[in-house]
Design a protein around this motif. Structure first.
Motif, short mmCIF file in Angstrom:
data_model
loop_
_atom_site.label_atom_id
_atom_site.label_comp_id
_atom_site.label_asym_id
_atom_site.label_seq_id
_atom_site.Cartn_x
_atom_site.Cartn_y
_atom_site.Cartn_z
N CYS A 38 0.83 -1.20 0.00
CA CYS A 38 0.00 0.00 0.00
C CYS A 38 0.87 1.25 0.00
CB CYS A 38 -0.90 0.00 1.23
SG CYS A 38 -2.02 -1.43 1.27
N PRO A 39 0.30 2.40 -0.35
CA PRO A 39 1.07 3.64 -0.40
C PRO A 39 1.14 4.33 0.96
CG PRO A 39 -1.13 4.07 -1.20
CD PRO A 39 -1.06 2.59 -0.91
N LEU A 40 1.64 3.60 1.95
CA LEU A 40 1.73 4.13 3.31
C LEU A 40 3.17 4.46 3.65
CD1 LEU A 40 -0.60 1.55 5.12
CD2 LEU A 40 -1.23 3.76 4.10
N ALA A 53 0.58 8.09 -9.74
CA ALA A 53 2.00 7.78 -9.94
C ALA A 53 2.76 7.88 -8.63
CB ALA A 53 2.61 8.71 -10.99
N GLY A 54 2.51 8.92 -7.86
CA GLY A 54 3.19 9.08 -6.58
C GLY A 54 2.91 7.92 -5.64
N GLN A 55 1.66 7.48 -5.61
CA GLN A 55 1.33 6.33 -4.77
C GLN A 55 1.96 5.06 -5.30
OE1 GLN A 55 -2.73 5.81 -3.52
NE2 GLN A 55 -2.84 7.86 -2.66
N ALA A 56 2.01 4.91 -6.62
CA ALA A 56 2.61 3.70 -7.21
C ALA A 56 4.09 3.60 -6.85
CB ALA A 56 2.42 3.70 -8.72
N HIS A 57 4.81 4.72 -6.85
CA HIS A 57 6.22 4.68 -6.45
C HIS A 57 6.36 4.20 -5.00
CE1 HIS A 57 8.34 6.24 -9.92
NE2 HIS A 57 7.44 7.21 -10.05
N GLN A 58 5.52 4.73 -4.10
CA GLN A 58 5.59 4.31 -2.69
C GLN A 58 5.22 2.83 -2.55
OE1 GLN A 58 6.62 6.24 -0.07
NE2 GLN A 58 6.54 4.42 1.20
N VAL A 59 4.21 2.39 -3.28
CA VAL A 59 3.80 0.99 -3.25
C VAL A 59 4.96 0.09 -3.66
CG1 VAL A 59 2.38 -0.69 -4.50
CG2 VAL A 59 1.32 1.33 -3.50
N MET A 60 5.64 0.44 -4.74
CA MET A 60 6.74 -0.41 -5.21
C MET A 60 7.92 -0.38 -4.24
SD MET A 60 5.51 -2.01 -7.67
CE MET A 60 7.00 -2.85 -8.26
N ARG A 61 8.20 0.75 -3.61
CA ARG A 61 9.24 0.78 -2.58
C ARG A 61 8.85 -0.12 -1.40
NH1 ARG A 61 9.43 6.35 -4.22
NH2 ARG A 61 7.96 6.92 -2.57
N ASN A 62 7.58 -0.05 -1.01
CA ASN A 62 7.11 -0.89 0.10
C ASN A 62 7.11 -2.37 -0.28
OD1 ASN A 62 6.79 1.40 1.64
ND2 ASN A 62 4.56 1.46 1.47
N LEU A 63 6.76 -2.68 -1.52
CA LEU A 63 6.79 -4.07 -1.98
C LEU A 63 8.22 -4.60 -1.95
CD1 LEU A 63 5.37 -6.56 -3.16
CD2 LEU A 63 5.66 -5.53 -5.43
N ALA A 64 9.17 -3.82 -2.44
CA ALA A 64 10.57 -4.24 -2.43
C ALA A 64 11.06 -4.47 -1.01
CB ALA A 64 11.45 -3.20 -3.14
N VAL A 125 -3.73 2.97 -5.09
CA VAL A 125 -2.92 1.92 -5.71
C VAL A 125 -2.57 0.86 -4.67
CG1 VAL A 125 -0.77 1.40 -6.95
CG2 VAL A 125 -1.92 3.59 -7.33
N GLU A 126 -2.56 -0.40 -5.13
CA GLU A 126 -2.08 -1.52 -4.32
C GLU A 126 -1.52 -2.58 -5.26
OE1 GLU A 126 -3.93 -4.59 -1.00
OE2 GLU A 126 -4.67 -2.54 -1.12
N VAL A 127 -0.42 -3.21 -4.84
CA VAL A 127 0.20 -4.27 -5.66
C VAL A 127 0.52 -5.45 -4.75
CG1 VAL A 127 2.18 -4.90 -7.10
CG2 VAL A 127 1.21 -2.60 -7.27
N GLU A 128 0.10 -6.64 -5.18
CA GLU A 128 0.47 -7.86 -4.48
C GLU A 128 1.29 -8.72 -5.43
OE1 GLU A 128 -3.47 -10.60 -5.22
OE2 GLU A 128 -3.40 -9.39 -3.42
#
Length: 134
Positions: A38-40, A53-64, A125-128
Motif C-alpha cells: 500500500c502507499p503508506l 503515480a506518486g502512490q505507485a512509487h511508494q507501493v513499489m518501494r514498500n513491496l521491495a 494503488v495496491e500491488v500484491e
C-alpha cells in the motif's frame, strides 16, 4: 532474476505487451506471497493523496522492502496483481509505467485492474506479488 524463476514468452502471442505471458519456478524453491503493498509511509499515513503515480512509487518501494524482509527481490517475482482506483484507462497505464520502471528488465506477468475502492483512506494503488527464490 533468481535462478528459480523463468519468464516465458510465446511467439504465437503478440510481442507488443511489456510483460512475459507466463512464469515458472524451478523446484526446489521457496515461494513468498505478499500482502498487497500500500502507499503508506513509515507512520501509516497515505502518501501522495490524489496522485496515482506518486502512490505507485511508494507501493513499489514498500513491496521491495517486504520482499527483502522475506529474503527475496523484485526480480524474484513470478506474478503480480495491480489494483488502481479509477475507471480511466489512462490512470491504469500511468501506474503500469511506474511499476515497470521499478521492475526494470524483469517483466514478470501481471494483471492490472481498475477498482472502485481500496482499504486505506485516500488509497489509489495496491500491488500484491508472488516471488520464488532458490
Amino acid at each position: 532474476m533468481s535462478g528459480a524463476v523463468k519468464l516465458i514468452r510465446n511467439e504465437e502471442l503478440t510481442s507488443v505487451v511489456e510483460y512475459a505471458y507466463a512464469a515458472s519456478a524451478q523446484s526446489p524453491a521457496r515461494v513468498v506471497w505478499t500482502a498487497g503493498a500500500c502507499p503508506l509511509d513509515e507512520h501509516g499515513a497515505t502518501v501522495a493523496v490524489g496522485d496515482h503515480a506518486g502512490q505507485a512509487h511508494q507501493v513499489m518501494r514498500n513491496l521491495a522492502t517486504a520482499l527483502r524482509g522475506a529474503g527475496a527481490e523484485l526480480t524474484d517475482i513470478v506474478q503480480m496483481r495491480m489494483y488502481v482506483v479509477s475507471d480511466r484507462q489512462e490512470d491504469l497505464v500511468e501506474v503500469w509505467k511506474v511499476v515497470r520502471s521499478h521492475m526494470g528488465e524483469h517483466d514478470a506477468p501481471g494483471t492490472l485492474l481498475g477498482v472502485s475502492v481500496l482499504g486505506y483512506e485516500d488509497q489509489l494503488v495496491e500491488v500484491e506479488a508472488v516471488a520464488v527464490t532458490p
